[in-house]
Design a protein around this motif. Structure first.
Motif, PDB file in Angstrom:
ATOM      1  N   ASN A  38     -20.391  13.597 -14.769  1.00 53.49           N
ATOM      2  CA  ASN A  38     -19.563  13.824 -13.586  1.00 53.49           C
ATOM      3  C   ASN A  38     -18.256  13.042 -13.610  1.00 53.49           C
ATOM      4  O   ASN A  38     -17.407  13.251 -12.764  1.00 53.49           O
ATOM      5  N   ASN A  91     -14.139  16.054 -17.154  1.00 53.13           N
ATOM      6  CA  ASN A  91     -14.470  17.345 -17.762  1.00 53.13           C
ATOM      7  C   ASN A  91     -15.010  17.156 -19.174  1.00 53.13           C
ATOM      8  O   ASN A  91     -15.888  17.894 -19.606  1.00 53.13           O
ATOM      9  N   LEU A 102     -23.572  22.606 -14.089  1.00 48.02           N
ATOM     10  CA  LEU A 102     -22.336  21.870 -14.373  1.00 48.02           C
ATOM     11  C   LEU A 102     -21.324  22.726 -15.124  1.00 48.02           C
ATOM     12  O   LEU A 102     -20.122  22.505 -15.019  1.00 48.02           O
ATOM     13  N   LYS A 107     -18.438  24.028 -13.259  1.00 49.46           N
ATOM     14  CA  LYS A 107     -17.311  23.123 -13.024  1.00 49.46           C
ATOM     15  C   LYS A 107     -16.259  23.227 -14.121  1.00 49.46           C
ATOM     16  O   LYS A 107     -15.067  23.111 -13.847  1.00 49.46           O
ATOM     17  N   ARG A 110     -18.601  31.363 -12.323  1.00 55.82           N
ATOM     18  CA  ARG A 110     -19.052  30.116 -11.690  1.00 55.82           C
ATOM     19  C   ARG A 110     -20.290  30.330 -10.832  1.00 55.82           C
ATOM     20  O   ARG A 110     -21.260  29.579 -10.917  1.00 55.82           O
ATOM     21  N   ILE A 139     -22.431  18.793  -5.988  1.00 54.86           N
ATOM     22  CA  ILE A 139     -21.963  20.179  -5.927  1.00 54.86           C
ATOM     23  C   ILE A 139     -21.188  20.361  -4.611  1.00 54.86           C
ATOM     24  O   ILE A 139     -21.547  19.739  -3.604  1.00 54.86           O
TER      25      ILE A 139
END
Length: 161
Positions: A31, A34, A64, A67, A75, A110
């Motif tokens: 997290n 990227n 993930l 993201k 997504r 999230i």
């Protein structure tokens, strides 16, 4: 014969736990950026196992992926599929603290608009009440997660010894 079987079992558990450590380390950094997320996704994709915990991390990697994907229309499907897999493995293993920790961390991070945050309190309560029953490595991992958790209070964080 028993010696060979014991050695084989020992090696199996050694490599299984090192796979788990690699996944845990990659997940704890996922997290932060990227690149961390992409690294975790790659590590998880390279693991194949029927171990519920590894399946849980693979589901988290799929979530993930939403993201970091550049395809906006994918997504929703990444989140839906990953959440479905995670819920399924938790339903099959409801007393597994690490799976609950994975779900809690996903739900904490999230976006709220996704609507996948209904188990935060339940998972937090379960993790805190079963913390003392876990092995030393998992206790360290839980405590590390708790220190950066948005859901756990300062008192709850301090209760983890």
């Amino acid at each position: 014969m028993k010696l060979i079987l014991s050695l084989f079992a020992g090696l199996f558990f050694f490599f299984q736990s090192s796979d788990l450590e690699v996944l845990r380390n990659a997940y704890s950094k996922a997290n932060s950026s990227n690149e961390g997320a992409k690294n975790f996704i790659e590590v998880a994709d390279n693991k194949s196992s029927s171990d519920p915990i590894i399946i849980g991390y693979k589901a988290a990697a799929e979530i993930l992926e939403a993201k970091v994907t550049t395809e906006k229309n994918k997504r929703k499907s990444f989140v839906k599929s990953g959440a479905s897999s995670l819920e399924s493995v938790i339903k099959a293993n409801p007393s597994n603290v690490e799976l609950r920790l994975i779900r809690m961390s996903v739900q904490e991070n999230i976006p709220k608009i996704v609507g996948y945050s209904k188990n935060l309190k339940e998972d937090k309560t379960y993790i805190l009440s079963n913390y003392t029953k876990q092995n030393a490595a998992l206790k360290v991992y839980i405590k590390k997660f708790a220190m950066q958790s948005k859901t756990m209070t300062a008192t709850e964080k301090n209760s983890l010894k």
